[in-house]
Write an enzyme that holds these catalytic residues in place. Structure first.
Site, PDB file in Angstrom:
ATOM      1  N   HIS A 131      44.201   1.045  -6.075  1.00 54.54           N
ATOM      2  CA  HIS A 131      43.311   1.512  -5.080  1.00 54.54           C
ATOM      3  C   HIS A 131      43.972   2.883  -4.182  1.00 54.54           C
ATOM      4  CE1 HIS A 131      40.694   1.730  -1.467  1.00 54.54           C
ATOM      5  NE2 HIS A 131      39.818   1.249  -2.253  1.00 54.54           N
ATOM      6  N   ASP A 208      48.691  -6.258  -3.096  1.00 54.70           N
ATOM      7  CA  ASP A 208      47.391  -6.089  -2.623  1.00 54.70           C
ATOM      8  C   ASP A 208      46.561  -6.925  -2.899  1.00 54.70           C
ATOM      9  OD1 ASP A 208      44.770  -5.083  -2.116  1.00 54.70           O
ATOM     10  OD2 ASP A 208      45.131  -3.155  -3.007  1.00 54.70           O
ATOM     11  N   GLN A 211      41.180  -7.610  -3.142  1.00 55.51           N
ATOM     12  CA  GLN A 211      39.966  -8.209  -3.959  1.00 55.51           C
ATOM     13  C   GLN A 211      40.236  -9.679  -4.449  1.00 55.51           C
ATOM     14  OE1 GLN A 211      37.184  -6.834  -4.637  1.00 55.51           O
ATOM     15  NE2 GLN A 211      37.571  -4.776  -4.027  1.00 55.51           N
ATOM     16  N   LYS A 234      35.752  -8.367   2.920  1.00 55.59           N
ATOM     17  CA  LYS A 234      35.661  -8.547   1.485  1.00 55.59           C
ATOM     18  C   LYS A 234      35.395  -9.950   1.270  1.00 55.59           C
ATOM     19  CE  LYS A 234      37.915  -4.184   0.024  1.00 55.59           C
ATOM     20  NZ  LYS A 234      36.517  -3.389  -0.369  1.00 55.59           N
ATOM     21  N   CYS A 372      37.502   4.543  -5.665  1.00 53.59           N
ATOM     22  CA  CYS A 372      38.622   5.048  -5.019  1.00 53.59           C
ATOM     23  C   CYS A 372      39.834   4.567  -5.934  1.00 53.59           C
ATOM     24  CB  CYS A 372      38.990   4.106  -3.593  1.00 53.59           C
ATOM     25  SG  CYS A 372      37.823   4.564  -2.463  1.00 53.59           S
TER      26      CYS A 372
HETATM   27  N1  PLP Z   1      42.967  -2.486  -2.411  1.00 49.21           N
HETATM   28  C1  PLP Z   1      41.778  -2.531  -3.123  1.00 49.21           C
HETATM   29  C2  PLP Z   1      42.155  -3.396  -4.401  1.00 49.21           C
HETATM   30  C3  PLP Z   1      40.672  -2.464  -2.893  1.00 49.21           C
HETATM   31  O1  PLP Z   1      39.502  -2.692  -3.473  1.00 49.21           O
HETATM   32  C4  PLP Z   1      40.427  -2.000  -1.466  1.00 49.21           C
HETATM   33  C5  PLP Z   1      39.115  -1.622  -0.950  1.00 49.21           C
HETATM   34  O2  PLP Z   1      37.983  -1.441  -1.785  1.00 49.21           O
HETATM   35  C6  PLP Z   1      41.405  -1.579  -0.576  1.00 49.21           C
HETATM   36  C7  PLP Z   1      42.657  -2.007  -1.176  1.00 49.21           C
HETATM   37  C8  PLP Z   1      41.108  -1.016   0.780  1.00 49.21           C
HETATM   38  O3  PLP Z   1      40.628  -2.253   1.546  1.00 49.21           O
HETATM   39  P1  PLP Z   1      39.969  -1.567   3.039  1.00 49.21           P
HETATM   40  O4  PLP Z   1      39.197  -0.444   2.888  1.00 49.21           O
HETATM   41  O5  PLP Z   1      39.334  -2.650   3.396  1.00 49.21           O
HETATM   42  O6  PLP Z   1      41.440  -1.654   3.831  1.00 49.21           O
END
Ligand code: PLP
Length: 418
Positions: A131, A208, A211, A234, A372
């Site tokens: 992401h 990370d 998900q 999430k 993203c």
């Molecule tokens: N990493 C992954 C794999 C994501 O799907 C997301 C959000 O869609 C993020 C990081 C960023 O999360 P947040 O916007 O809640 O900080």
């Protein structure tokens, strides 16, 4: 058992759906079918109530008040750190830092651990399916330090090319940051294998978990990751709150992230000494209401039979992939063997955005675009996908509606060639 049988789940979806009031809403006059769970999950009533209850009955700033309300709020807030510890199976609640979400957690580590340990000529390793929030903070760090950002590539199915890892990890690698489950493709990455290989060379690994936290049971000790992050919104919790897990010995060595109240031990104009972890990383008044509601979301998840819930999600995934792939003009994007309940696809000659708009008129909420993860789209040579992401409260009937309306969208939106 057939991969297309929709009645094999023992999970009581109808019962679970009653906990999520929004699932009774209509969109454009049609029953809402919510398939945008990878962007944010819906919230059970108990989580919504926890926020209102805090503001209605015990709103107070925490930790510095001797009065009744402050004590009550402080206790409720502090309890959640223990809940997260239990939820992630960390060694100690000291390893849990409250942040706004995964994005802030990555920025925190890049700005503190990264700034301290990454120098000119060093390397930071990420994957091809990150992401943007797990790319840009490292890119900023590398630009500032004159370091190099390296990438583990992926194949056409959306799986990491693990055979490349041994060449990509070098003596210059200072940290590896990998997405556990891809938000665009659903791929579940072999993070444990990456961690073992990294640790063999003394390199810490950030996972990370934005998900993966709702789609699997996380055990940071078993994974042996050095850092792990998730976003509350999430995983049934509110927006604006998430957690960073870090091994205590690393957190202790890291400089603070932001300066302010709570993160200090003593302040004078000459010198400030810092509070112990985790408070060193939690400057200012925290997001008290949402921390408390996050605790309720964790309680909700932990009282479920997660094995059943995850099995139900997996059946939804198989069912959707099977039926979507049978429609002429549909191409599935992301067909890794190990996948969470995220289905991305493109339609021949039809723009993903137009298809998303069409599905919206039928009450079906999907996401379209690059999600993203622009580098994934570049790698696969597509502008974007239509993404349906399922959570345990989704049903086979909802997937049937998606399949039906995707077929209709193709007929409706197909360009008329002369
Ligand atoms: N990493 C992954 C794999 C994501 O799907 C997301 C959000 O869609 C993020 C990081 C960023 O999360 P947040 O916007 O809640 O900080």
């Amino acid at each position: 058992m057939s991969t297309t049988d929709k009645n094999i789940s023992v999970f009581d979806v109808a019962q679970v759906r009653k906990d999520f009031p929004i699932l009774l809403e209509k969109a454009h006059g049609k029953p809402l079918i919510y398939f945008d769970n990878a962007a944010t999950s819906q919230k059970p009533q108990v989580v919504i109530d926890a926020i209102s209850n805090y503001y209605s009955h015990y709103n107070a700033n925490i930790h510095r008040g001797v009065h009744f309300l402050s004590q009550k709020a402080s206790n409720a807030f502090d309890d959640v750190r223990f809940k997260v510890k239990h939820f992630l199976n960390s060694r100690s609640e000291r390893e849990i830092i409250f942040v706004r979400g995964t994005t802030e957690a990555i920025n925190l580590v890049a700005s503190t651990y990264g700034r301290k340990n990454v120098h000119a000529g060093d390397e930071v390793l990420i994957t091809a399916m990150e992401h943007h929030s797990n790319i840009v903070p490292w890119q900023l760090l590398c630009e500032e330090k004159g370091a190099k950002l390296k990438v583990i590539p992926m194949n056409d199915s959306g799986e990491l090319m693990m055979e490349e890892l041994e060449f990509l990890i070098t003596d210059k690698t200072k940290i590896i940051s990998v997405v556990h489950t891809s938000n665009s493709l659903g791929t579940i990455n072999p993070v444990k294998e990456i961690i073992v290989k990294a640790h063999a060379k003394g390199i810490p690994v950030f996972v990370d978990g934005a998900q993966s936290t709702v789609h699997s049971v996380i055990d940071v000790q078993e994974l042996d990751c050095d850092f792990f992050a998730f976003s509350g919104h999430k995983m049934l919790g509110p927006t604006g709150i998430g957690c960073l897990y870090g091994k205590a010995e690393l957190l202790e060595q890291m400089p603070p992230y932001m300066g302010g109240g709570e993160m200090i031990s003593a302040v004078s104009f000459e010198k400030t000494t810092f509070n112990e972890v985790p408070f060193k990383f939690e400057a200012g008044t925290p997001n008290i209401a949402d921390v408390i509601a996050l605790g309720v979301a964790i309680d909700y998840l932990m009282q479920m039979d997660r094995t059943e819930a995850l099995a139900h999600e997996h059946e939804l995934l198989k069912y959707a992939m099977h039926h979507l792939s049978k429609i002429e003009g549909v191409r599935l994007i992301g067909t890794a063997l190990n996948k969470a309940s995220v289905v991305s696809f493109v339609l021949k000659e039809i723009n993903a955005f137009d298809a998303g708009m069409y599905l919206d008129t039928k009450g079906i909420a999907v996401r379209t675009g690059h999600h993203c993860t622009e580098p994934i789209m570049t790698r696969l040579n597509i502008p974007g996908t239509i993404r349906a992401s399922f959570l345990f409260y989704n049903t086979f009937e909802e997937v049937d509606a998606l399949v039906d309306h995707v077929a209709k969208a193709i007929a409706f939106l197909k360009p008329q060639h002369a």
